[in-house]
Enzyme design. Structure first.
Site, short mmCIF file in Angstrom:
data_model
loop_
_atom_site.label_atom_id
_atom_site.label_comp_id
_atom_site.label_asym_id
_atom_site.label_seq_id
_atom_site.Cartn_x
_atom_site.Cartn_y
_atom_site.Cartn_z
N GLY A 243 0.84 -1.18 0.00
CA GLY A 243 0.00 0.00 0.00
C GLY A 243 0.88 1.24 0.00
CB CYS A 244 0.67 4.52 -1.70
SG CYS A 244 -1.09 4.90 -1.47
#
Length: 342
Positions: free
Chosen positions: A148-149
């Site tokens: 996930g960013c």
């Protein structure tokens, strides 16, 4: 050698970013692009900024001949990826940009994503795609799960500090500022310009943000015991970028030296001089991470600030970095472009 590449979900933001990056790769050729709702359209119609490129027409996944593909990027929504990847050829190299193979335990996936995982037989071979910390495993992997960013940004700030034992584990606070492109390209009323612009708000308060599952998994594994961080994301009316302000207990000078030493030789991670804070402007459109450290007015507390571009290093750039390793290419190929400024 030219590697034949397919991108599933090419009509979304991360798919378009993959096309942009791969267009500058000397040893990759895009042979298939899927976009289920836009099948039959040219990429130039969907993303006019790519009209100068000679690209395949968007098609349906079932129309792709995967025997002619060396590596597939899967830029599909969560819950969709696992079903698609389960049915792809077993020898095909895959980099998945969704959340479907990030969490190693079926119970954790169900808790954070609300449904049973239907391809757990593949989870055992999936490698977590935070390149700087799983490089050897990624190089040998067939299936890599992109992070996930938000999870990536927080981990760049915190992982080396947990490993070195220089911060307390009971009071880690991650305050995250996130660009709107992280929500994807689907139409949502709350993301309309008039709803979002000139404002700034926290969301997923408490324990509801899905990336907490990655923090729990990765930080606990490093520490050898459960680690639970406080994490609050905030949505900014900007297109790209994530800024994580981490509040930790420990000696600020030691924390700075630990991060500096941890990232020596890392081509994409820059630790700034002590007391310097990075901006999302500094990394926009690039695969770089910038990290700053400062002391707090309270003795024994420190502030760590990390920034990256959520579409590049936080997603598609990281995916290409991993693909380079999987295909035996230099890790930095097509990724050393300078950030965009202003």
């Amino acid at each position: 050698m030219t590697h034949r590449i397919a991108i599933l979900g090419a009509s979304g933001y991360t798919g378009a970013e993959l096309v942009r990056l791969i267009s500058g790769h000397p040893n990759m050729s895009i042979v298939a692009l899927s976009g289920q709702r836009k099948a039959g359209m040219a990429m130039a119609e969907v993303f006019p900024h790519l009209r100068h490129l000679d690209l395949p027409v968007l098609c349906r996944i079932e129309d792709i001949d995967f025997s002619q593909v060396d590596l597939c990027f899967c830029a599909l929504p969560h819950k969709t990826s696992q079903a698609v990847i389960r049915d792809l050829p077993k020898g095909l190299k895959i980099v998945d940009l969704s959340a479907d193979f990030r969490l190693r335990e079926a119970e954790a996936y169900k808790r954070w994503y609300g449904n049973d995982h239907i391809a757990m037989e593949l989870q055992a071979e999936a490698v977590y795609g935070l390149t700087e910390f799983y490089r050897d495993e990624i190089r040998a992997a067939r299936l890599v799960a992109g992070t996930g960013c938000n999870a990536a940004t927080g981990q760049f700030a915190i992982r080396p500090l947990i490993s070195a034992g220089v911060i307390g584990l009971e009071d880690i606070i991650l305050d995250m500022k996130c660009a709107v492109s992280g929500a994807g390209r689907s139409l949502k009323e709350s993301l309309l310009h008039t709803e979002l612009s000139e404002g700034y708000h926290a969301y997923a308060l408490g324990s509801s943000h899905r990336h907490i599952g990655e923090f729990d998994q990765e930080f606990s594994a490093l520490a050898g015991r459960p680690v639970r961080v406080q994490f609050t994301p905030h949505l900014l009316p900007v297109n790209r970028g994530i800024l994580c302000t981490a509040y930790v207990s420990g000696d600020a000078a030691e924390i700075h030296q630990t991060l500096t030493s941890a990232y020596v030789g890392e081509p994409f991670v820059q630790v700034l001089p002590f007391g310097t804070a990075p901006s999302t402007h500094d990394v926009r459109g690039s695969n770089f991470v910038h990290i700053g450290v400062a002391g707090d007015r309270i003795d024994g507390r420190a502030i760590v600030v990390a920034v990256l571009d959520n579409l590049t290093k936080g997603s598609s750039g990281q995916a290409l970095q991993n693909a380079n390793l999987m295909l035996g290419e230099d890790e930095t190929t097509a990724l050393m472009m300078a950030p965009l400024f202003p």
